[in-house]
Design a protein around this motif. Structure first.
Motif, PDB file in Angstrom:
ATOM      1  N   ALA A   1       0.950  -1.175  -0.010  1.00 32.48           N
ATOM      2  CA  ALA A   1      -0.204  -0.056  -0.110  1.00 32.48           C
ATOM      3  C   ALA A   1       1.067   1.309   0.046  1.00 32.48           C
ATOM      4  O   ALA A   1       0.361   2.416  -0.635  1.00 32.48           O
ATOM      5  CB  ALA A   1      -1.003   0.141   1.366  1.00 32.48           C
ATOM      6  N   GLY A   2       2.063   1.207   0.564  1.00 36.27           N
ATOM      7  CA  GLY A   2       3.002   2.279   0.644  1.00 36.27           C
ATOM      8  C   GLY A   2       4.219   2.211   1.545  1.00 36.27           C
ATOM      9  O   GLY A   2       4.329   0.920   2.119  1.00 36.27           O
ATOM     10  N   SER A   3       4.998   3.015   1.407  1.00 41.29           N
ATOM     11  CA  SER A   3       6.332   2.860   2.370  1.00 41.29           C
ATOM     12  C   SER A   3       6.733   4.267   2.660  1.00 41.29           C
ATOM     13  O   SER A   3       6.434   5.273   1.850  1.00 41.29           O
ATOM     14  CB  SER A   3       7.154   2.030   1.768  1.00 41.29           C
ATOM     15  OG  SER A   3       7.784   2.590   0.481  1.00 41.29           O
ATOM     16  N   TYR A   4       7.474   4.418   3.591  1.00 44.30           N
ATOM     17  CA  TYR A   4       8.291   5.746   4.007  1.00 44.30           C
ATOM     18  C   TYR A   4       9.639   5.367   4.639  1.00 44.30           C
ATOM     19  O   TYR A   4       9.697   4.400   5.247  1.00 44.30           O
ATOM     20  CB  TYR A   4       7.457   6.587   4.891  1.00 44.30           C
ATOM     21  CG  TYR A   4       6.702   5.885   6.188  1.00 44.30           C
ATOM     22  CD1 TYR A   4       7.481   6.364   7.159  1.00 44.30           C
ATOM     23  CD2 TYR A   4       5.660   5.320   6.006  1.00 44.30           C
ATOM     24  CE1 TYR A   4       7.237   5.745   8.357  1.00 44.30           C
ATOM     25  CE2 TYR A   4       5.437   4.864   7.375  1.00 44.30           C
ATOM     26  CZ  TYR A   4       6.062   5.016   8.492  1.00 44.30           C
ATOM     27  OH  TYR A   4       5.624   4.511   9.900  1.00 44.30           O
ATOM     28  N   HIS A   5      10.426   6.314   4.623  1.00 42.36           N
ATOM     29  CA  HIS A   5      11.982   6.389   5.050  1.00 42.36           C
ATOM     30  C   HIS A   5      11.764   6.632   6.422  1.00 42.36           C
ATOM     31  O   HIS A   5      10.634   7.192   7.144  1.00 42.36           O
ATOM     32  CB  HIS A   5      12.689   7.268   4.403  1.00 42.36           C
ATOM     33  CG  HIS A   5      12.702   7.168   3.026  1.00 42.36           C
ATOM     34  ND1 HIS A   5      13.008   5.978   2.274  1.00 42.36           N
ATOM     35  CD2 HIS A   5      12.962   7.870   1.958  1.00 42.36           C
ATOM     36  CE1 HIS A   5      13.249   6.035   0.979  1.00 42.36           C
ATOM     37  NE2 HIS A   5      13.070   7.163   0.763  1.00 42.36           N
ATOM     38  N   PRO A   6      12.796   6.361   7.327  1.00 47.06           N
ATOM     39  CA  PRO A   6      12.660   6.790   8.939  1.00 47.06           C
ATOM     40  C   PRO A   6      12.644   8.207   8.965  1.00 47.06           C
ATOM     41  O   PRO A   6      13.240   9.063   8.154  1.00 47.06           O
ATOM     42  CB  PRO A   6      13.939   6.033   9.194  1.00 47.06           C
ATOM     43  CG  PRO A   6      14.403   5.127   8.484  1.00 47.06           C
ATOM     44  CD  PRO A   6      13.935   5.439   6.930  1.00 47.06           C
ATOM     45  N   LYS A   7      11.814   8.869  10.141  1.00 41.85           N
ATOM     46  CA  LYS A   7      11.657   9.965  10.456  1.00 41.85           C
ATOM     47  C   LYS A   7      10.977  10.902   9.561  1.00 41.85           C
ATOM     48  O   LYS A   7      11.128  12.354   9.363  1.00 41.85           O
ATOM     49  CB  LYS A   7      13.091  10.770  10.703  1.00 41.85           C
ATOM     50  CG  LYS A   7      13.714  10.031  11.882  1.00 41.85           C
ATOM     51  CD  LYS A   7      14.943  10.654  12.133  1.00 41.85           C
ATOM     52  CE  LYS A   7      15.824  10.119  13.310  1.00 41.85           C
ATOM     53  NZ  LYS A   7      17.064  10.692  13.717  1.00 41.85           N
ATOM     54  N   THR A   8      10.214  10.087   8.580  1.00 36.52           N
ATOM     55  CA  THR A   8       9.351  10.753   7.384  1.00 36.52           C
ATOM     56  C   THR A   8       8.002  10.254   7.679  1.00 36.52           C
ATOM     57  O   THR A   8       7.802   9.326   8.425  1.00 36.52           O
ATOM     58  CB  THR A   8       9.849  10.546   6.036  1.00 36.52           C
ATOM     59  OG1 THR A   8       9.745   9.162   5.776  1.00 36.52           O
ATOM     60  CG2 THR A   8      11.120  11.181   5.959  1.00 36.52           C
ATOM     61  N   THR A   9       7.007  10.908   7.239  1.00 34.44           N
ATOM     62  CA  THR A   9       5.685  10.524   7.113  1.00 34.44           C
ATOM     63  C   THR A   9       5.094  10.406   5.824  1.00 34.44           C
ATOM     64  O   THR A   9       5.581  11.080   4.929  1.00 34.44           O
ATOM     65  CB  THR A   9       4.915  11.497   8.088  1.00 34.44           C
ATOM     66  OG1 THR A   9       4.827  12.785   7.380  1.00 34.44           O
ATOM     67  CG2 THR A   9       5.288  11.434   9.521  1.00 34.44           C
ATOM     68  N   THR A  10       3.964   9.634   5.641  1.00 34.96           N
ATOM     69  CA  THR A  10       2.984   9.597   4.363  1.00 34.96           C
ATOM     70  C   THR A  10       1.466   9.970   4.930  1.00 34.96           C
ATOM     71  O   THR A  10       1.488   9.956   5.866  1.00 34.96           O
ATOM     72  CB  THR A  10       3.156   8.231   3.787  1.00 34.96           C
ATOM     73  OG1 THR A  10       2.591   7.148   4.785  1.00 34.96           O
ATOM     74  CG2 THR A  10       4.551   7.804   3.532  1.00 34.96           C
ATOM     75  N   LYS A  11       0.831  10.211   3.845  1.00 33.75           N
ATOM     76  CA  LYS A  11      -0.664  10.164   4.211  1.00 33.75           C
ATOM     77  C   LYS A  11      -0.878   9.150   4.862  1.00 33.75           C
ATOM     78  O   LYS A  11      -1.834   9.486   5.952  1.00 33.75           O
ATOM     79  CB  LYS A  11      -1.450  10.516   2.909  1.00 33.75           C
ATOM     80  CG  LYS A  11      -1.079  11.875   2.241  1.00 33.75           C
ATOM     81  CD  LYS A  11      -1.790  11.743   0.648  1.00 33.75           C
ATOM     82  CE  LYS A  11      -1.673  12.766   0.092  1.00 33.75           C
ATOM     83  NZ  LYS A  11      -2.202  13.126  -1.300  1.00 33.75           N
ATOM     84  N   GLU A  12      -0.707   7.862   4.612  1.00 27.50           N
ATOM     85  CA  GLU A  12      -1.330   6.725   5.402  1.00 27.50           C
ATOM     86  C   GLU A  12      -0.700   6.665   6.826  1.00 27.50           C
ATOM     87  O   GLU A  12      -1.432   6.530   7.716  1.00 27.50           O
ATOM     88  CB  GLU A  12      -0.873   5.390   4.818  1.00 27.50           C
ATOM     89  CG  GLU A  12      -1.346   5.231   3.356  1.00 27.50           C
ATOM     90  CD  GLU A  12      -0.500   5.813   2.317  1.00 27.50           C
ATOM     91  OE1 GLU A  12      -0.833   5.420   1.091  1.00 27.50           O
ATOM     92  OE2 GLU A  12       0.449   6.543   2.453  1.00 27.50           O
ATOM     93  N   ASN A  13       0.693   7.064   6.994  1.00 24.72           N
ATOM     94  CA  ASN A  13       1.038   7.057   8.358  1.00 24.72           C
ATOM     95  C   ASN A  13       0.261   8.322   9.057  1.00 24.72           C
ATOM     96  O   ASN A  13       0.124   8.105  10.301  1.00 24.72           O
ATOM     97  CB  ASN A  13       2.627   7.354   8.118  1.00 24.72           C
ATOM     98  CG  ASN A  13       3.316   7.363   9.440  1.00 24.72           C
ATOM     99  OD1 ASN A  13       3.016   6.342  10.293  1.00 24.72           O
ATOM    100  ND2 ASN A  13       4.199   8.189   9.752  1.00 24.72           N
ATOM    101  N   LYS A  14       0.007   9.491   8.627  1.00 18.91           N
ATOM    102  CA  LYS A  14      -0.649  10.562   9.303  1.00 18.91           C
ATOM    103  C   LYS A  14      -1.973  10.235   9.786  1.00 18.91           C
ATOM    104  O   LYS A  14      -2.349  10.505  10.843  1.00 18.91           O
ATOM    105  CB  LYS A  14      -0.603  11.647   8.505  1.00 18.91           C
ATOM    106  CG  LYS A  14       0.662  12.203   8.157  1.00 18.91           C
ATOM    107  CD  LYS A  14       0.677  13.657   7.405  1.00 18.91           C
ATOM    108  CE  LYS A  14       1.829  14.294   7.109  1.00 18.91           C
ATOM    109  NZ  LYS A  14       1.775  15.552   6.037  1.00 18.91           N
ATOM    110  N   LYS A  15      -2.712   9.300   8.926  1.00 21.65           N
ATOM    111  CA  LYS A  15      -3.770   9.029   9.208  1.00 21.65           C
ATOM    112  C   LYS A  15      -3.921   7.910  10.569  1.00 21.65           C
ATOM    113  O   LYS A  15      -4.637   8.120  11.323  1.00 21.65           O
ATOM    114  CB  LYS A  15      -4.527   8.205   8.289  1.00 21.65           C
ATOM    115  CG  LYS A  15      -5.077   9.126   7.189  1.00 21.65           C
ATOM    116  CD  LYS A  15      -5.516   8.184   5.869  1.00 21.65           C
ATOM    117  CE  LYS A  15      -5.878   9.105   4.553  1.00 21.65           C
ATOM    118  NZ  LYS A  15      -6.602   8.375   3.415  1.00 21.65           N
TER     119      LYS A  15
END
Length: 206
Positions: free
Chosen positions: A190-204
């Motif tokens: 569904a998605g991925s992100y680097h350490p210490k960053t955020t994505t829309k999915e992560n913010k939710k």
């Protein structure tokens, strides 16, 4: 009296032994010849995939992410069948966190003709991204075969992944997964992100 007691004891032990043998005869072995079955299955699958991968873009043979190109044994690879191609453009890194829909199965066994499901993120019978939230975990925390697949997927990709036991839980097994088990995963990234960053999915989620 002592002689009678001795004969009674021998009789009871004999009955117990017969009963035990009878129970053993009725015992169903769930994973007979499991190592040989899994090795033969994956080796044959690997051979067919190598032959087909050159002409069929929906079949992939991918070497474990940390191995050099000189390693060419079947157990050094995972086999992938592409079910859906996503629209993402970025490949996750080993240090990234992934958002994943998945279902993990074993090969068919005595009472599980389709293979026992040992883990899944789905809360319904069939995968539906609109009703099933993806799970989040560090790519570095999963077995080598799964980590290898995720680092070659783009957001939206759905793959059927076959992992040899050497890149899974090995000769010891784990949490009810028998030793020498080939793992079969239906995975959607569904998605991925680097350490210490955020994505829309992560913010939710936060």
């Amino acid at each position: 009296m002592k002689r009678n007691a001795f004969h009674i004891l021998v009789f009871l032990l004999a009955v117990a032994g017969l009963s035990s043998c009878k129970e053993d005869d009725n015992t169903v072995e769930e994973y007979p010849d499991w190592q040989a079955k899994n090795e033969a299955y994956f080796n044959n699958l690997y051979k067919e995939a190598v032959s087909e991968a050159g002409t069929n873009p929906k079949v992939k043979v991918i070497r474990k992410w940390s191995l050099p190109e000189t390693r060419k044994n079947p157990e050094d690879f995972i086999v992938v069948k592409v079910l859906k191609q996503g629209t993402g453009t970025q490949l996750p890194l080993y240090t990234d966190t992934a958002l994943v829909h998945y279902q993990g199965r074993l090969l068919p066994s005595t009472t599980f003709p389709k293979g026992r499901i040992f883990d899944q993120s789905w809360t319904t019978t069939e995968f539906n991204p609109s009703t099933n939230a993806p799970r989040k975990f560090a790519i570095s925390s999963v077995v080598d075969g799964f980590a290898t697949a995720l680092q070659n997927m783009k957001a939206g990709d759905r793959w059927l992944i076959y992992i040899p036991y050497q890149l899974g839980y090995g000769p010891k097994g784990n949490n009810g997964i028998p030793a020498y088990s080939t793992l079969v995963f239906d995975v959607t990234l569904a998605g991925s992100y680097h350490p210490k960053t955020t994505t829309k999915e992560n913010k939710k989620k936060n």
